[in-house]
Design an enzyme around this catalytic site. Structure first.
Site, mmCIF file in Angstrom:
data_model
loop_
_atom_site.group_PDB
_atom_site.id
_atom_site.type_symbol
_atom_site.label_atom_id
_atom_site.label_comp_id
_atom_site.label_asym_id
_atom_site.label_seq_id
_atom_site.Cartn_x
_atom_site.Cartn_y
_atom_site.Cartn_z
ATOM 1 N N HIS A 157 0.812 -1.226 0.000
ATOM 2 C CA HIS A 157 0.000 0.000 0.000
ATOM 3 C C HIS A 157 0.843 1.272 0.000
ATOM 4 O O HIS A 157 0.324 2.350 -0.220
ATOM 5 C CB HIS A 157 -0.954 -0.020 1.203
ATOM 6 C CG HIS A 157 -2.028 -1.052 1.054
ATOM 7 N ND1 HIS A 157 -3.283 -0.751 0.577
ATOM 8 C CD2 HIS A 157 -2.014 -2.384 1.264
ATOM 9 C CE1 HIS A 157 -4.004 -1.864 0.517
ATOM 10 N NE2 HIS A 157 -3.262 -2.868 0.935
ATOM 11 N N ASP A 364 3.225 9.286 -1.185
ATOM 12 C CA ASP A 364 2.049 8.537 -0.758
ATOM 13 C C ASP A 364 1.805 7.418 -1.759
ATOM 14 O O ASP A 364 1.828 7.670 -2.970
ATOM 15 C CB ASP A 364 0.817 9.473 -0.754
ATOM 16 C CG ASP A 364 -0.157 9.162 0.374
ATOM 17 O OD1 ASP A 364 -0.230 7.989 0.779
ATOM 18 O OD2 ASP A 364 -0.846 10.099 0.836
HETATM 19 P P1 ADQ Z 1 -3.244 5.928 4.605
HETATM 20 O O1 ADQ Z 1 -1.859 6.479 4.727
HETATM 21 O O2 ADQ Z 1 -3.985 5.761 5.859
HETATM 22 O O3 ADQ Z 1 -3.254 4.564 3.801
HETATM 23 P P2 ADQ Z 1 -5.173 7.307 2.702
HETATM 24 O O4 ADQ Z 1 -5.186 6.578 1.422
HETATM 25 O O5 ADQ Z 1 -5.139 8.766 2.520
HETATM 26 O O6 ADQ Z 1 -3.956 7.017 3.642
HETATM 27 O O7 ADQ Z 1 -6.479 6.883 3.486
HETATM 28 C C1 ADQ Z 1 -6.867 7.551 4.610
HETATM 29 C C2 ADQ Z 1 -8.311 7.159 4.940
HETATM 30 O O8 ADQ Z 1 -8.560 7.559 6.269
HETATM 31 C C3 ADQ Z 1 -9.300 7.849 4.026
HETATM 32 O O9 ADQ Z 1 -10.333 6.960 3.698
HETATM 33 C C4 ADQ Z 1 -9.800 8.980 4.907
HETATM 34 O O10 ADQ Z 1 -11.132 9.352 4.671
HETATM 35 C C5 ADQ Z 1 -9.668 8.407 6.297
HETATM 36 N N1 ADQ Z 1 -9.448 9.533 7.213
HETATM 37 C C6 ADQ Z 1 -8.392 10.365 7.266
HETATM 38 N N2 ADQ Z 1 -8.615 11.339 8.175
HETATM 39 C C7 ADQ Z 1 -9.840 11.111 8.684
HETATM 40 C C8 ADQ Z 1 -10.654 11.758 9.644
HETATM 41 N N3 ADQ Z 1 -10.263 12.871 10.246
HETATM 42 N N4 ADQ Z 1 -11.846 11.226 9.925
HETATM 43 C C9 ADQ Z 1 -12.257 10.111 9.311
HETATM 44 N N5 ADQ Z 1 -11.565 9.465 8.387
HETATM 45 C C10 ADQ Z 1 -10.371 9.955 8.072
HETATM 46 C C11 ADQ Z 1 -2.293 3.713 3.143
HETATM 47 C C12 ADQ Z 1 -1.299 4.389 2.192
HETATM 48 C C13 ADQ Z 1 -2.049 5.188 1.118
HETATM 49 C C14 ADQ Z 1 -3.040 4.287 0.387
HETATM 50 C C15 ADQ Z 1 -3.884 3.508 1.373
HETATM 51 C C16 ADQ Z 1 -4.712 2.458 0.654
HETATM 52 O O11 ADQ Z 1 -0.417 5.239 2.909
HETATM 53 O O12 ADQ Z 1 -1.142 5.757 0.193
HETATM 54 O O13 ADQ Z 1 -3.890 5.086 -0.415
HETATM 55 O O14 ADQ Z 1 -3.106 2.831 2.344
HETATM 56 O O15 ADQ Z 1 -3.880 1.640 -0.113
#
Ligand code: ADQ
Length: 472
Positions: A157, A364
C-alpha cells in the site's frame, strides 16, 4: 470463486462509528471480503502477557474476522519499531527518520512467524491468500516454509523506495527475496513497480519476462493495480442527514468565505507542514484573499507512541498558531486545525462544502482522500483538487491541479488558481476525475488483483529455472 483469506497487520471493520479514523486499507478490504465471503486475519490491537496464538473469531460489519493478541515486546519491536520507525519512513523516502535496530528486525521476524503459525490451521488447500502491506512482507515465505502451495498474493500500500535507499536497510536482500515467494505482488503505480524491478534485477539477479519476475525457480507476477474507493458506498452518503448537516454547518460557519480542506492522518508523509507554509505564503503574497477564505485541516493523531509523530504534532500546533496569530482578525480565523476523526457521511459533507481539496503528500502510495474529495463534489458546481505529483493518485487523477509540495510558491499559486477557476473548467476537470474514481473503484481493484491471483497456474507445474548462478 475460491475463498479469500486476507491477512493484514490490523483488522478493522469498515463501518466504524463516530470519529473512527480508519485507514484506506480498512475501507477497501472490507468491501472485497464481504463479496468473497472470506476471512480477515490480523492483530487485534490488544496486548497479552504471553503469546498464546489463541484466535478470536468475530463478524464485524458483515466481515468474518480472526484476530490474535501480541505481547508488549512484539508491539514495541515489530509494530512501533520495524514497521513504523524503520520501514514506513524508509518506504516514504525519509532516510533521515529511519531508525535501524536489530531488536526491531528480530521482532519483525518473530511476529511474521507468529502470524504464519497461527493462521496456518485456518488455511484450506484451495484458499487464495492475500497478504497486505509492509508489516508482513516475509509472511508468504513463512507459509511456503510450512508447506503451503496455495496461491499467495501480496499488495504493497506504500511506495516502493529507490534501490539506493533500500540498500540502507540491513538484511535488505533477504527481505526482498522473501517477497518473491508470492505468486503476485501488487503496486499502486508503475513508478513503485519500476523501483522494485530495479532492486530485484540489480541486487538479486532476478530476470524479468513480461510482467513476471523469475527468481530461484519461481515466477512472481508484478502487477500495477491502483486501489480505488468504495465509491458506491461513499457517494451514497449524498443527501443523508449526517452529510447534509455537516455540509450546512460548514457553509453556515464559513459566512460566505471559501473553504480549503485537508483531511489526513497526522503523518510526516502527508506534507502537512509544507501545506501550512504554502498557505502562509498565499496569505502573505495575496493580501486581497485574506478574510475571503480559510483552511480547514482535519488531522487525527496517529502512531502517537513514535517520537517523530509527537514532533510533527508539535510542529503543526506551532505553525497553525503562528499563522492565526499573524493573520487572524476578530471575526476571521485563517486556519481551523482539528485533531479528530469524522464519520464517513460527515466527511462527505465537509468535502462537498469545500471549494478546494488540498492533498499534498511528499510521498504517498495512493491517497484515497483525493478520490473521496472528487467523489463528494456536486458535478454541476464542483470544487478543485490540488494534488501532489508524489501521490500515487496523481497518475489516475491527472486532471487535478498537480503541484510540487516542496514548493510553497507552486502550491500557493495552485490554490489561488483553484479559487478563481471558471465553472466550465472545474466541471471538465471534475468529470474526467470522477470517471476514474467511479470506474476504477475498490471492486475493480480487488477483482483485478484476485483475478491475477486466481489466473496463474500453480508455480510447481512450471519447469524450474536454473538461476542458481544469479543468486546472491
Ligand atoms: P493511509 O496512509 O492511511 O493509507 P489514505 O489513502 O489517505 O492514507 O487513506 C486515509 C483514509 O482515512 C481515508 O479513507 C480517509 O477518509 C480516512 N481519514 C483520514 N482522516 C480522517 C478523519 N479525520 N476522519 C475520518 N476518516 C479519516 C495507506 C497508504 C495510502 C493508500 C492507502 C490504501 O499510505 O497511500 O492510499 O493505504 O492503499
Amino acid at each position: 470463486m475460491n475463498r479469500l483469506i486476507a491477512i493484514s497487520n490490523r483488522v478493522q471493520a469498515a463501518h466504524g462509528g463516530e470519529n473512527s479514523n480508519r485507514g484506506g486499507l480498512a475501507v477497501a478490504l472490507s468491501a472485497a471480503l464481504r463479496e468473497s465471503n472470506g476471512i480477515w486475519f490480523g492483530w487485534s490491537g490488544e496486548q497479552t502477557d504471553e503469546f498464546t496464538g489463541q484466535i478470536s473469531f468475530r463478524r464485524e460489519a458483515g466481515v468474518a474476522t480472526a484476530t490474535i493478541d501480541l505481547e508488549a515486546q512484539d508491539v514495541e519491536e515489530y509494530y512501533n519499531g520495524f514497521a513504523n520507525r524503520t520501514l514506513w519512513p524508509l518506504f516514504h523516502y525519509r532516510l533521515d527518520l529511519t531508525e535501524i535496530a536489530r531488536d526491531f528486525a528480530g521482532g519483525y521476524a518473530r511476529v511474521n512467524d507468529r502470524f504464519a503459525e497461527t493462521v496456518a490451521p485456518l488455511i484450506e488447500p484451495d484458499d487464495l491468500i492475500w497478504v497486505h502491506d509492509y508489516h508482513l512482507m516475509p509472511l508468504g515465505q513463512r507459509l511456503r516454509e510450512r508447506g503451503f502451495e496455495n496461491r499467495l498474493g501480496f499488495f504493497l500500500h506504500t511506495p516502493w523506495p529507490p534501490s539506493s535507499l533500500m540498500v540502507s536497510l540491513p538484511g535488505h536482500r533477504e527481505l526482498v527475496q522473501s517477497l518473491l515467494s508470492y505468486d503476485v505482488i501488487g503496486f499502486h503505480t508503475d513508478e513503485w513497480r519500476a523501483s522494485f524491478i530495479d532492486y530485484i534485477t540489480t541486487h538479486l539477479g532476478a530476470d524479468m519476462r513480461g510482467e513476471y519476475a523469475h527468481f530461484a525457480g519461481r515466477m512472481t507476477r508484478l502487477l500495477v493495480c491502483p486501489i480505488g474507493l468504495d465509491s458506491t458506498e461513499f457517494m451514497a452518503a449524498q443527501g443523508t442527514p449526517a452529510a447534509r448537516a455537516a455540509e450546512e454547518r460548514l457553509i453556515t460557519s464559513a459566512v460566505g468565505r471559501q473553504v480549503i480542506v485537508g483531511v489526513d492522518r497526522l503523518d510526516y508523509s502527508k506534507g502537512l507542514q509544507e501545506r501550512f507554509l504554502a498557505y502562509e505564503q498565499l496569505l502573505t503574497t495575496r493580501p486581497d484573499l485574506r478574510e475571503k477564505l480559510f483552511l480547514l485541516q482535519i488531522a487525527p493523531p496517529s502512531r502517537g507512541d513514535v517520537a517523530s509523530y509527537q514532533q510533527i504534532r508539535a510542529d503543526l500546533n506551532s505553525l497553525s498558531g503562528g499563522i492565526n496569530g499573524e493573520f487572524a482578525s476578530i471575526d476571521w480565523v485563517p486556519v481551523r486545525y482539528v485533531n479528530k476523526g469524522y464519520a464517513r457521511e460527515e466527511l462527505f459533507g465537509i468535502y462537498r462544502a469545500s471549494r478546494v481539496g488540498l492533498v499534498t503528500p511528499l510521498r504517498d502510495g495512493m491517497n484515497l482522500v483525493a478520490k473521496e474529495y472528487v467523489a463528494a463534489q456536486d458535478p454541476e458546481d464542483p470544487g478543485v483538487l490540488v494534488l501532489s505529483r508524489f501521490a500515487g493518485a496523481s497518475v489516475q487523477l491527472d486532471a487535478a491541479l498537480i503541484i510540487n509540495p516542496h514548493s510553497s510558491e507552486d502550491m500557493a499559486d495552485a490554490i489561488a488558481r483553484a479559487l478563481s477557476m471558471p465553472l466550465e473548467e472545474r466541471k471538465e476537470r471534475h468529470a474526467a476525475m470522477l470517471k476514474s474514481v467511479v470506474e476504477e473503484d475498490v471492486r475493480w481493484w480487488s477483482a483485478r488483483f484476485i483475478a491475477a491471483l486466481t489466473e496463474g497456474e500453480p508455480n510447481e507445474d512450471r519447469p524450474p529455472l536454473a538461476l542458481a548462478s544469479s543468486q546472491p
